[in-house]
Motif scaffolding. Structure first.
Motif, PDB file in Angstrom:
ATOM      1  N   GLY A  92       0.788  -1.227   0.000  1.00 25.50           N
ATOM      2  CA  GLY A  92       0.000   0.000   0.000  1.00 25.50           C
ATOM      3  C   GLY A  92       0.815   1.269   0.000  1.00 25.50           C
ATOM      4  N   SER A  93       2.132   1.168  -0.135  1.00 19.96           N
ATOM      5  CA  SER A  93       2.984   2.357  -0.100  1.00 19.96           C
ATOM      6  C   SER A  93       2.759   3.237  -1.323  1.00 19.96           C
ATOM      7  N   ASP A  94       2.629   4.538  -1.107  1.00 14.26           N
ATOM      8  CA  ASP A  94       2.579   5.481  -2.221  1.00 14.26           C
ATOM      9  C   ASP A  94       4.008   5.841  -2.607  1.00 14.26           C
ATOM     10  N   THR A  95       4.184   6.848  -3.437  1.00 11.56           N
ATOM     11  CA  THR A  95       5.536   7.172  -3.913  1.00 11.56           C
ATOM     12  C   THR A  95       6.457   7.610  -2.775  1.00 11.56           C
ATOM     13  N   LEU A  96       5.921   8.356  -1.810  1.00 14.70           N
ATOM     14  CA  LEU A  96       6.759   8.827  -0.707  1.00 14.70           C
ATOM     15  C   LEU A  96       7.228   7.662   0.158  1.00 14.70           C
ATOM     16  N   ALA A  97       6.301   6.774   0.502  1.00 15.89           N
ATOM     17  CA  ALA A  97       6.661   5.617   1.314  1.00 15.89           C
ATOM     18  C   ALA A  97       7.584   4.675   0.548  1.00 15.89           C
ATOM     19  N   THR A  98       7.302   4.488  -0.729  1.00 12.99           N
ATOM     20  CA  THR A  98       8.147   3.622  -1.560  1.00 12.99           C
ATOM     21  C   THR A  98       9.574   4.145  -1.618  1.00 12.99           C
ATOM     22  N   SER A  99       9.718   5.451  -1.831  1.00 11.93           N
ATOM     23  CA  SER A  99      11.063   6.030  -1.911  1.00 11.93           C
ATOM     24  C   SER A  99      11.792   5.922  -0.580  1.00 11.93           C
ATOM     25  N   SER A 100      11.074   6.017   0.539  1.00 12.49           N
ATOM     26  CA  SER A 100      11.689   5.868   1.858  1.00 12.49           C
ATOM     27  C   SER A 100      12.254   4.462   2.029  1.00 12.49           C
ATOM     28  N   ILE A 101      11.485   3.468   1.587  1.00 15.46           N
ATOM     29  CA  ILE A 101      11.904   2.067   1.720  1.00 15.46           C
ATOM     30  C   ILE A 101      13.108   1.785   0.821  1.00 15.46           C
ATOM     31  N   GLU A 134      16.481  12.738  -2.391  1.00 13.47           N
ATOM     32  CA  GLU A 134      16.278  13.610  -1.235  1.00 13.47           C
ATOM     33  C   GLU A 134      16.464  12.843   0.072  1.00 13.47           C
ATOM     34  N   HIS A 135      15.951  11.625   0.129  1.00 15.18           N
ATOM     35  CA  HIS A 135      16.127  10.806   1.343  1.00 15.18           C
ATOM     36  C   HIS A 135      17.604  10.510   1.590  1.00 15.18           C
ATOM     37  N   LEU A 136      18.355  10.287   0.518  1.00  8.98           N
ATOM     38  CA  LEU A 136      19.775   9.958   0.652  1.00  8.98           C
ATOM     39  C   LEU A 136      20.651  11.190   0.822  1.00  8.98           C
ATOM     40  N   GLY A 137      20.096  12.360   0.497  1.00  7.52           N
ATOM     41  CA  GLY A 137      20.868  13.595   0.608  1.00  7.52           C
ATOM     42  C   GLY A 137      21.961  13.711  -0.441  1.00  7.52           C
ATOM     43  N   ILE A 138      21.677  13.240  -1.666  1.00  7.82           N
ATOM     44  CA  ILE A 138      22.664  13.293  -2.743  1.00  7.82           C
ATOM     45  C   ILE A 138      22.116  14.127  -3.897  1.00  7.82           C
ATOM     46  N   PRO A 139      22.997  14.710  -4.732  1.00 13.57           N
ATOM     47  CA  PRO A 139      22.526  15.488  -5.881  1.00 13.57           C
ATOM     48  C   PRO A 139      21.828  14.595  -6.900  1.00 13.57           C
ATOM     49  N   GLN A 140      20.962  15.198  -7.686  1.00 12.72           N
ATOM     50  CA  GLN A 140      20.205  14.448  -8.691  1.00 12.72           C
ATOM     51  C   GLN A 140      20.120  15.234  -9.983  1.00 12.72           C
ATOM     52  N   ALA A 209      14.752  -2.712   9.325  1.00  6.66           N
ATOM     53  CA  ALA A 209      14.081  -2.092  10.474  1.00  6.66           C
ATOM     54  C   ALA A 209      14.953  -1.066  11.176  1.00  6.66           C
ATOM     55  N   ASP A 210      16.281  -1.267  11.181  1.00  2.49           N
ATOM     56  CA  ASP A 210      17.151  -0.341  11.898  1.00  2.49           C
ATOM     57  C   ASP A 210      17.357   0.981  11.167  1.00  2.49           C
ATOM     58  N   VAL A 211      16.965   1.045   9.885  1.00  3.30           N
ATOM     59  CA  VAL A 211      17.119   2.292   9.127  1.00  3.30           C
ATOM     60  C   VAL A 211      15.778   2.799   8.588  1.00  3.30           C
ATOM     61  N   LEU A 212      14.675   2.203   9.069  1.00  2.00           N
ATOM     62  CA  LEU A 212      13.339   2.582   8.612  1.00  2.00           C
ATOM     63  C   LEU A 212      12.486   3.076   9.774  1.00  2.00           C
ATOM     64  N   ASP A 213      11.679   4.084   9.517  1.00  2.00           N
ATOM     65  CA  ASP A 213      10.678   4.538  10.469  1.00  2.00           C
ATOM     66  C   ASP A 213       9.354   3.875  10.077  1.00  2.00           C
ATOM     67  N   PRO A 214       8.788   3.008  10.927  1.00  2.00           N
ATOM     68  CA  PRO A 214       7.547   2.311  10.561  1.00  2.00           C
ATOM     69  C   PRO A 214       6.379   3.248  10.282  1.00  2.00           C
ATOM     70  N   GLU A 215       6.478   4.488  10.749  1.00  2.00           N
ATOM     71  CA  GLU A 215       5.406   5.459  10.514  1.00  2.00           C
ATOM     72  C   GLU A 215       5.441   6.022   9.095  1.00  2.00           C
ATOM     73  N   THR A 216       6.510   5.729   8.330  1.00  2.00           N
ATOM     74  CA  THR A 216       6.657   6.329   6.994  1.00  2.00           C
ATOM     75  C   THR A 216       6.517   5.308   5.869  1.00  2.00           C
ATOM     76  N   ILE A 217       6.036   4.108   6.191  1.00  2.00           N
ATOM     77  CA  ILE A 217       5.927   3.073   5.162  1.00  2.00           C
ATOM     78  C   ILE A 217       4.516   2.501   5.124  1.00  2.00           C
ATOM     79  N   GLY A 218       4.219   1.782   4.044  1.00  2.00           N
ATOM     80  CA  GLY A 218       2.904   1.162   3.910  1.00  2.00           C
ATOM     81  C   GLY A 218       1.793   2.193   3.842  1.00  2.00           C
TER      82      GLY A 218
END
Length: 263
Positions: A92-101, A134-140, A209-218
């Motif tokens: 059920g992840s949208d683009t924001l949640a998908t990119s976080s994962i 943006e999540h990784l903090g790198i240029p694009q 799990a150690d690098v993910l916030d469960p509130e930002t996925i799914g």
């Protein structure tokens, strides 16, 4: 250089239909393919690998277990490694949640260059690639049309309307590929045999799990609400005007524009 290519397995939109009650894609029985822009990204990565000694290409996708099919196809094209990001917590992840994962997975895998497709043909948002950066903090650099390696950086031609931007970007960075970037190669018999011998690494929720916030996925971490989905409207057939002089053609075109209230 460690090159990561993020791909998506999508329904072949030439055969997609819509559910009139739910306004969602009917995916059952529809053949699936690697998203076309992502496939150009794979080819660009393989080409760069040939130019930069010691480089490797790892292909990554997020999806259900059957998404392994897309990864095996990428391995058959010549990619070195493949990673599947899969878990019921990601559903059920949208683009924001998908990119976080995906960004969390890339932190685990490691990277020098990340390539994604400009956009997926089943959503057309063009959001996931830039969000990962943006999540990784790198240029694009989006809409990459050509890539030339330099020491510690890349020179990228970015498509822009009827011209392009010439940009130099330091590594690590992320590019979003368009179809003009590279013509994807076909799978080879030897590539298929080699792919069958390779193991696809699976990263599930517990792995990240150690690098993910469960509130930002799914679904919980997805702020997007889809009101309606629809296929592209077919364009009406144009009128062909023959045997006109230049002056008559101008008059005819102007008359059509007036009829359509465009001028």
């Amino acid at each position: 250089m460690k090159i990561i290519v993020c791909i998506k397995q999508v329904p072949d939109t030439s055969e997609v239909t819509m559910d009139p009650e739910t306004n969602t894609l009917i995916r059952t029985g529809i053949p699936v393919i690697i998203n076309p822009d992502d496939k150009s990204g794979i080819e660009a990565a393989l080409t760069l690998r040939g130019k930069i000694a010691g480089s490797t290409v790892t292909v990554v996708t997020m999806g259900p277990p059957q998404a392994e099919m897309a990864l095996y196809e990428a391995l058959s094209m010549g990619c070195d490694e493949a990673v599947l990001i899969s878990g019921r917590q990601f559903s059920g992840s949208d683009t924001l949640a998908t990119s976080s994962i995906i960004a969390a997975a890339l932190k685990k895998i490691g990277y020098d260059l990340v390539i994604t497709g400009r956009q997926a043909i089943d959503g057309d948002t063009a959001q996931v690639g830039p969000q990962i950066a943006e999540h990784l903090g790198i240029p694009q650099v989006s809409y990459a049309e050509e890539v030339m390696p330099e020491e510690g950086s890349l020179v990228v031609l970015r498509q822009f309307e009827d011209r392009y931007h010439r940009l130099r970007v330091k590594l690590p960075c992320l590019l979003t590929a368009i179809k003009e970037l590279a013509e994807p190669r076909f799978m080879t018999v030897s590539g298929i045999v080699d792919a069958d011998r390779k193991e696809i690494k699976v990263l599930n929720y517990e792995s990240l799990a150690d690098v993910l916030d469960p509130e930002t996925i799914g679904l919980k971490g997805s702020p997007t609400n889809v009101v309606r989905s629809f296929t592209k409207e077919p364009k009406a057939q144009g009128a062909l005007l023959k045997g006109l002089s230049p002056a008559e053609a101008v008059d005819a075109i102007m008359a059509r524009l007036h009829e359509s209230h465009l001028i």
